[in-house]
Scaffold this motif. Structure first.
Motif, mmCIF file in Angstrom:
data_model
loop_
_atom_site.group_PDB
_atom_site.id
_atom_site.type_symbol
_atom_site.label_atom_id
_atom_site.label_comp_id
_atom_site.label_asym_id
_atom_site.label_seq_id
_atom_site.Cartn_x
_atom_site.Cartn_y
_atom_site.Cartn_z
ATOM 1 N N GLU A 196 0.844 -1.187 0.000
ATOM 2 C CA GLU A 196 0.000 0.000 0.000
ATOM 3 C C GLU A 196 0.878 1.234 0.000
ATOM 4 O OE1 GLU A 196 -2.326 -0.142 3.540
ATOM 5 O OE2 GLU A 196 -0.603 0.159 4.871
ATOM 6 N N PHE A 197 0.290 2.361 -0.395
ATOM 7 C CA PHE A 197 1.047 3.613 -0.428
ATOM 8 C C PHE A 197 0.068 4.767 -0.252
ATOM 9 C CE2 PHE A 197 2.940 7.277 -2.573
ATOM 10 C CZ PHE A 197 4.165 7.315 -1.942
ATOM 11 N N ASN A 198 0.499 5.759 0.520
ATOM 12 C CA ASN A 198 -0.314 6.954 0.731
ATOM 13 C C ASN A 198 0.315 8.097 -0.045
ATOM 14 O OD1 ASN A 198 -1.960 9.017 1.608
ATOM 15 N ND2 ASN A 198 -2.053 8.223 3.708
ATOM 16 N N SER A 199 -0.366 8.522 -1.118
ATOM 17 C CA SER A 199 0.213 9.543 -1.998
ATOM 18 C C SER A 199 -0.020 10.951 -1.490
ATOM 19 C CB SER A 199 -0.400 9.410 -3.394
ATOM 20 O OG SER A 199 -1.769 9.771 -3.361
ATOM 21 N N GLN B 282 9.029 -6.984 -7.801
ATOM 22 C CA GLN B 282 8.650 -5.601 -7.563
ATOM 23 C C GLN B 282 7.254 -5.330 -8.123
ATOM 24 O OE1 GLN B 282 10.315 -3.352 -5.853
ATOM 25 N NE2 GLN B 282 8.852 -1.701 -6.200
ATOM 26 N N ARG B 283 6.413 -4.662 -7.333
ATOM 27 C CA ARG B 283 5.070 -4.278 -7.759
ATOM 28 C C ARG B 283 4.957 -2.760 -7.701
ATOM 29 N NH1 ARG B 283 5.457 -8.955 -8.633
ATOM 30 N NH2 ARG B 283 4.099 -10.681 -8.006
ATOM 31 N N ALA B 284 4.482 -2.159 -8.790
ATOM 32 C CA ALA B 284 4.367 -0.699 -8.802
ATOM 33 C C ALA B 284 3.257 -0.271 -9.748
ATOM 34 C CB ALA B 284 5.690 -0.062 -9.235
ATOM 35 N N VAL B 285 2.631 0.859 -9.405
ATOM 36 C CA VAL B 285 1.639 1.467 -10.285
ATOM 37 C C VAL B 285 2.095 2.865 -10.641
ATOM 38 C CG1 VAL B 285 -0.331 0.137 -9.475
ATOM 39 C CG2 VAL B 285 0.257 2.274 -8.326
ATOM 40 N N VAL B 286 1.668 3.314 -11.813
ATOM 41 C CA VAL B 286 1.963 4.671 -12.266
ATOM 42 C C VAL B 286 0.644 5.440 -12.246
ATOM 43 C CG1 VAL B 286 2.867 6.091 -14.132
ATOM 44 C CG2 VAL B 286 3.820 3.806 -13.727
ATOM 45 N N VAL B 287 0.636 6.553 -11.501
ATOM 46 C CA VAL B 287 -0.568 7.377 -11.366
ATOM 47 C C VAL B 287 -0.307 8.706 -12.054
ATOM 48 C CG1 VAL B 287 -2.316 8.241 -9.782
ATOM 49 C CG2 VAL B 287 -0.918 6.277 -9.124
ATOM 50 N N ALA B 288 -1.239 9.128 -12.914
ATOM 51 C CA ALA B 288 -1.035 10.347 -13.694
ATOM 52 C C ALA B 288 -2.108 11.367 -13.370
ATOM 53 C CB ALA B 288 -1.059 10.022 -15.188
ATOM 54 N N TRP B 289 -1.664 12.580 -13.105
ATOM 55 C CA TRP B 289 -2.545 13.734 -13.044
ATOM 56 C C TRP B 289 -2.212 14.627 -14.237
ATOM 57 C CZ3 TRP B 289 -0.487 11.335 -8.774
ATOM 58 C CH2 TRP B 289 -1.404 10.901 -7.794
ATOM 59 N N MET C 216 3.415 9.782 -10.939
ATOM 60 C CA MET C 216 3.933 9.194 -9.708
ATOM 61 C C MET C 216 4.045 7.687 -9.879
ATOM 62 S SD MET C 216 2.184 9.103 -5.920
ATOM 63 C CE MET C 216 2.339 10.860 -5.643
ATOM 64 N N VAL C 217 5.182 7.132 -9.449
ATOM 65 C CA VAL C 217 5.388 5.679 -9.433
ATOM 66 C C VAL C 217 5.406 5.245 -7.979
ATOM 67 C CG1 VAL C 217 6.846 3.750 -10.136
ATOM 68 C CG2 VAL C 217 6.764 5.831 -11.543
ATOM 69 N N ALA C 218 4.447 4.416 -7.582
ATOM 70 C CA ALA C 218 4.343 3.959 -6.195
ATOM 71 C C ALA C 218 4.351 2.443 -6.174
ATOM 72 C CB ALA C 218 3.050 4.485 -5.566
ATOM 73 N N GLY C 219 5.047 1.879 -5.183
ATOM 74 C CA GLY C 219 5.122 0.424 -5.083
ATOM 75 C C GLY C 219 5.305 -0.016 -3.649
ATOM 76 N N THR D 134 8.015 2.968 1.069
ATOM 77 C CA THR D 134 7.402 4.156 1.676
ATOM 78 C C THR D 134 7.649 5.403 0.832
ATOM 79 O OG1 THR D 134 9.398 4.464 3.006
ATOM 80 C CG2 THR D 134 7.581 3.225 4.003
ATOM 81 N N GLU D 135 8.623 5.292 -0.088
ATOM 82 C CA GLU D 135 8.923 6.411 -0.976
ATOM 83 C C GLU D 135 8.263 6.179 -2.328
ATOM 84 O OE1 GLU D 135 10.612 9.055 0.055
ATOM 85 O OE2 GLU D 135 10.801 8.142 2.046
ATOM 86 N N CYS D 136 8.243 7.217 -3.121
ATOM 87 C CA CYS D 136 7.711 7.097 -4.477
ATOM 88 C C CYS D 136 8.602 7.882 -5.424
ATOM 89 C CB CYS D 136 6.274 7.605 -4.551
ATOM 90 S SG CYS D 136 6.114 9.393 -4.304
ATOM 91 N N ILE D 137 8.400 7.681 -6.698
ATOM 92 C CA ILE D 137 9.131 8.433 -7.726
ATOM 93 C C ILE D 137 8.148 9.403 -8.360
ATOM 94 C CG2 ILE D 137 10.476 8.258 -9.854
ATOM 95 C CD1 ILE D 137 10.965 5.301 -9.127
ATOM 96 N N GLN D 138 8.544 10.633 -8.512
ATOM 97 C CA GLN D 138 7.664 11.633 -9.110
ATOM 98 C C GLN D 138 8.337 12.270 -10.313
ATOM 99 O OE1 GLN D 138 5.182 14.160 -6.772
ATOM 100 N NE2 GLN D 138 5.770 13.166 -4.847
ATOM 101 N N PHE D 139 7.563 12.432 -11.365
ATOM 102 C CA PHE D 139 8.035 13.107 -12.573
ATOM 103 C C PHE D 139 7.109 14.287 -12.844
ATOM 104 C CE2 PHE D 139 9.161 8.631 -13.147
ATOM 105 C CZ PHE D 139 10.508 8.708 -13.470
ATOM 106 N N VAL D 140 7.695 15.397 -13.181
ATOM 107 C CA VAL D 140 6.910 16.568 -13.592
ATOM 108 C C VAL D 140 6.828 16.548 -15.111
ATOM 109 C CG1 VAL D 140 6.779 19.086 -13.628
ATOM 110 C CG2 VAL D 140 7.634 17.900 -11.594
ATOM 111 N N LEU D 141 5.613 16.621 -15.621
ATOM 112 C CA LEU D 141 5.397 16.541 -17.064
ATOM 113 C C LEU D 141 5.231 17.936 -17.649
ATOM 114 C CD1 LEU D 141 2.806 13.608 -17.063
ATOM 115 C CD2 LEU D 141 5.276 13.456 -17.389
ATOM 116 N N ASP D 142 5.797 18.112 -18.845
ATOM 117 C CA ASP D 142 5.725 19.422 -19.494
ATOM 118 C C ASP D 142 4.393 19.639 -20.208
ATOM 119 O OD1 ASP D 142 8.313 19.970 -18.670
ATOM 120 O OD2 ASP D 142 9.182 19.029 -20.462
#
Length: 838
Positions: free
Chosen positions: A256-259, A278-285, A290-293, A296-304
């Motif tokens: 689980e992950f709390n974004s 490894q299990r991970a989902v990619v969430v897009a706004w 955001m890559v969460a798996g 406790t940390e996640c990976i975040q990308f800023v999109l242009d």
């Protein structure tokens, strides 16, 4: 290579994720992707866009445009959308585009926006309209799921074998669910939907409330859900920013992950590699990824710019107006080699190869360190495997050079894996080129198989590349080049800008006698395209008549089909065409057609003899063939049960034989008519069954019944040969046991058959006493045989000695026995001896 890990992003302690650009998009979109209906096919497939031109041109009447692009943004085809309101786009496993309309109609197009077919999701969907739709893939094929305006679900698990299923109703559902997904469990397709904080599972028969294990009580209402590429995992996103990840069976929680992001995500997809822990989902706004798996940390990308996510087998493709990127987990082999300060055998071998190119002694030191640990084979394998995961050819070459360098120091290293990898990467680099635009990863390529990849190149009409790949991989003709050339030919016949002669000649020049090519299939495609003359010209190149004829019949070229069938020498094929002609033409035209084809006419006559006798009569009448008509009436007489019918049929036969001037047949028929009439009188007078007997049997039966005068009458009336009559009479008298009458008959006049038959028939009926009466009366030449038959070996011996015939002497000797016939044998032996002296 020095900055290779610069774009690695850690997720937890062991996993790294990388996002890199596949293509700078060539499509020059003016609108954002959020203003379009988007669907991208998996496995590096094409992208479909429905552009809303009304907004762009500020005109409510402007029609939307449906366009299909390659993954690199090259336009494949486009059409103005003239049909109903589109709700969803999706791709089948064979890369056909599904366009789902508001009225429940699903239209299917190919890669070039050419319409193929359509189907409906049922009357209920038509009445209530489609609110949402999803395209999904299972082991059964490509399916479509629909949410209607009545808040009911309908789905079809396989659009190629359409069977619509209406799912159970959700109790109390008054508004659309906040999110829903299609799951596949134990070969059964089900729907999972969320209403507020409740989850409902719809199967074939029931609706049940489910609770994911380990779900936080304060998670909140569900906003989004995602099913993994293999349908084994499920992710849920709630309005508190909480993400639950577990098995799609809802029996086990993975992580689980709390974004902390409460706004609804635009998209959420899984990002996993096969066989990875490894299990991970990619969430897009809108402008955030955001890559969460299981960290406790996640990976975040800023999109242009606005983006669209495409889940893949081993990662996620990210589309935007200007770029096409790929996000994936770094495979273990790549981590081992490229991780900073790595001492893995693959990393050391890569460094050793680099130092060797610099002519540095460090190469030997690195190599010795690997060899001392006996890890050189593992190092080579690591480099080969890592090369497969790389998209850049330079990195691939560097790793493969290292592998080649290392295997030089291994005795008997099997080269197959290295050679196969070089071949696979060369194929992948060719199709990844932006002009082709199929960004397959090695993992996807192996799952897809080379056969499917070739099919996809053929679908894109990239025939030269497909043929070069076949030749490079040395695939069999039938599996490779022949199949592709056949597809090319089928496409060629659709081109309307060239004449039939030019197209047929071009196809034959290219295909020739290539194994596995069926010109009839190409001709069938030409016929389907309305080019009948081209189809006929192509069939001239088809060597198998069995393939030519059915298509010619389909094209209503029956006479040509008949000629081809006769040329083939295949009687079954000729019968097929003849029966087709019989059903197609009127009776007169059909008969006239057969008149010009003697082989077909002869075969049809054979058919009629067994199946349609009346038609056979018509054929003979048309030909004025009186001889065969006579034969027909004779044959027909046997099926008549009444004597009048038989006589009538034979009378018809007699008339035809006279017309045919066949006196012999006419006389035989006359005799048969006379016999039938006579038999009828006999049967009436004597009250015995004489009908259906032959002339000779009639005579025999009369004698057996003691009617000698009537038998004599038939003998004279029908001019039965004397020899035949005597045989009939003595056989019948012997069968009756009338030996006295037989003796009288033998003395009535000289026998035309001699008297040996009297002896033989008497012996046959075990009456040697009567036989001995006739033995002395036989001719001298038959006397030895007669006496042997009656058992008088002494007189047989005398006759043989009198004839001085050694063969007869030997015959009698063979019948003698030592106990009873010693004297006869001695007499014969003396006679033989005297005969031999002379």
């Amino acid at each position: 290579m020095d900055c290779y890990t610069a774009n690695w992003n850690p997720l937890g302690e062991e996993a790294f994720y990388r996002k890199f650009e596949l293509y700078t998009m060539e499509w020059n979109l003016r609108e954002d992707l959020r203003d379009c209906l988007v669907a991208a096919a998996p496995y590096g497939g094409p992208i479909a866009l429905l552009k809303n031109n009304a907004r762009k041109e500020k005109s409510p009447s402007a029609r939307p445009t449906l366009e299909i692009y390659s993954a690199s943004g090259l336009l494949l085809a486009g059409i103005p959308w003239k049909s109903g309101q589109l709700v969803q786009l999706g791709w089948t496993a064979s890369e056909d585009l599904l366009c789902i309309q508001e009225d429940g109609t699903v239209l299917i197009y190919n890669l070039f926006c050419e319409f193929k077919r359509h189907f409906s999701m049922g009357n209920e969907v038509l009445q209530n309209h489609v609110l949402e739709a999803k395209v999904f893939h299972t082991e059964y094929g490509t399916g479509v799921a629909i949410l209607t305006g009545a808040h009911r679900f309908s789905l079809a698990t396989n659009i190629d074998d359409l069977k619509l299923r209406r799912m159970p109703e959700v109790p109390g559902l008054q508004k659309p669910p906040s999110c829903w997904a299609v799951l596949s469990q134990d070969r059964v397709t089900i729907v999972l939907l969320a209403v507020g904080q409740d989850l409902y599972l719809l199967d074939n028969t029931s609706c049940s409330v489910v609770t994911p294990p380990g779900m936080s009580p304060s998670a909140g209402a569900y906003l989004q859900m995602a099913v993994s590429f293999n349908y084994r995992c499920l992710a849920l996103f709630t309005d508190t920013g909480y993400i639950w990840m577990g098995l799609a069976t809802l029996k086990e929680k993975l992580c689980e992950f709390n974004s902390s992001v409460r706004s609804p995500p635009k998209q959420m997809v899984w990002c996993m590699r096969p066989r990875s822990r490894q299990r991970a989902v990619v969430v897009a706004w809108d402008r955030q990824l955001m890559v969460a798996g299981n960290s406790t940390e996640c990976i975040q990308f800023v999109l242009d710019e606005d983006s669209y996510l495409v889940p893949e087998l081993d990662g996620v493709r990210i589309l935007s107006r200007t770029s096409h990127e790929f996000l994936h987990e770094i495979p273990e082999a790549s981590q081992e080699i490229f991780k900073i300060a790595s001492m893995a055998p693959g990393a050391l071998l890569l460094e050793a190869q680099k130092e060797y190119e610099k002519e540095s002694q460090k190469a030997d030191e690195y190599l010795r360190e690997i060899k001392d640990q006996k890890l050189l084979p593992e190092a080579v394998s690591q480099c080969i495997e890592a090369a497969s995961y790389e998209h850049e050819p330079d990195t691939q070459k560097s790793l493969l050079r290292a592998a080649s360098f290392g295997k030089c120091f291994i005795d008997k290293f099997p080269p197959e894996s290295f050679v196969r990898m070089c071949q696979d990467l060369r194929v992948l680099n060719a199709i990844r080129d932006y002009q082709i635009g199929i960004p397959l990863t090695f993992t996807q390529y192996k799952r897809l198989t080379i056969e499917v990849l070739l099919d996809r190149l053929v679908l894109r009409r990239l025939y030269p590349l497909a043929i070069r790949i076949c030749e490079y991989l040395r695939l069999s003709e039938i599996q490779g080049v022949s199949r592709i050339l056949a597809h090319w030919a089928c496409y060629k016949v659709q081109q309307k800008d060239k004449s039939d002669e030019e197209v047929a000649h071009a196809i034959n020049q290219k295909l020739g006698d290539t194994p596995g090519i069926s010109y009839s299939e190409i001709a069938a495609r030409a016929y389907d395209c309305g080019r009948t003359e081209l189809a006929i010209k192509l069939l001239e190149y088809e060597p198998r008549s069995g393939e030519q004829v059915p298509l010619l019949l389909k094209m209503k070229r029956s006479k040509l089909a008949l000629s081809k069938a006769i040329e083939s020498g295949d009687t079954d094929l000729v019968y097929t065409v003849v029966l087709h002609l019989k059903n197609e033409l009127n009776r007169g035209t059909f008969f006239m057609t057969l008149q010009n084809q003697p082989v077909a006419l002869s075969l049809y006559r054979q058919f009629c003899k067994h199946q349609e006798r009346e038609t056979l009569k018509d054929l003979y009448n048309q030909d004025d063939n009186h001889q065969e008509l006579g034969n027909f009436h004779v044959h027909s007489s046997y099926s008549e049960k009444r004597i009048e019918g038989r006589v009538g049929a034979l009378q018809n036969a007699l008339d035809e034989y006279y017309k045919a001037k066949n006196e012999f047949a006419a006389k035989a028929t006359e005799d048969q008519i006379k016999l039938l009439r006579l038999q009828r009188h006999l049967q009436e007078d004597l009250d015995k069954p004489y009908l259906d007997l032959s002339l000779h049997d009639t005579v025999s039966n009369l004698i057996l019944d003691g009617h000698h005068k009537r038998a004599e009458q038939l003998y004279r009336e029908f001019k039965i040969p004397d020899k035949r009559y005597w045989w009939l009479k003595i056989s019948a008298l012997a069968n009756r046991g009338d030996w006295e009458e037989m003796e009288k008959f033998s003395k009535s006049k000289k026998s035309p058959i001699g008297y040996l038959p009297f002896v033989e028939i008497s012996v046959k009926h075990h009456n040697r006493y009567e036989a001995k009466k006739y033995a002395p009366r036989v001719t001298p030449e038959q006397r030895v045989k007669a006496f042997v038959l009656v058992g008088d070996l002494d007189q047989a011996a005398d006759a043989a000695i009198e004839h001085k015939n050694e063969t007869e002497m030997n015959f009698v000797l063979s019948k003698c026995t030592a106990s009873t016939d010693a004297a006869v044998a001695e007499k014969l032996n003396r006679a033989r001896a005297q005969l031999l002296k002379k």
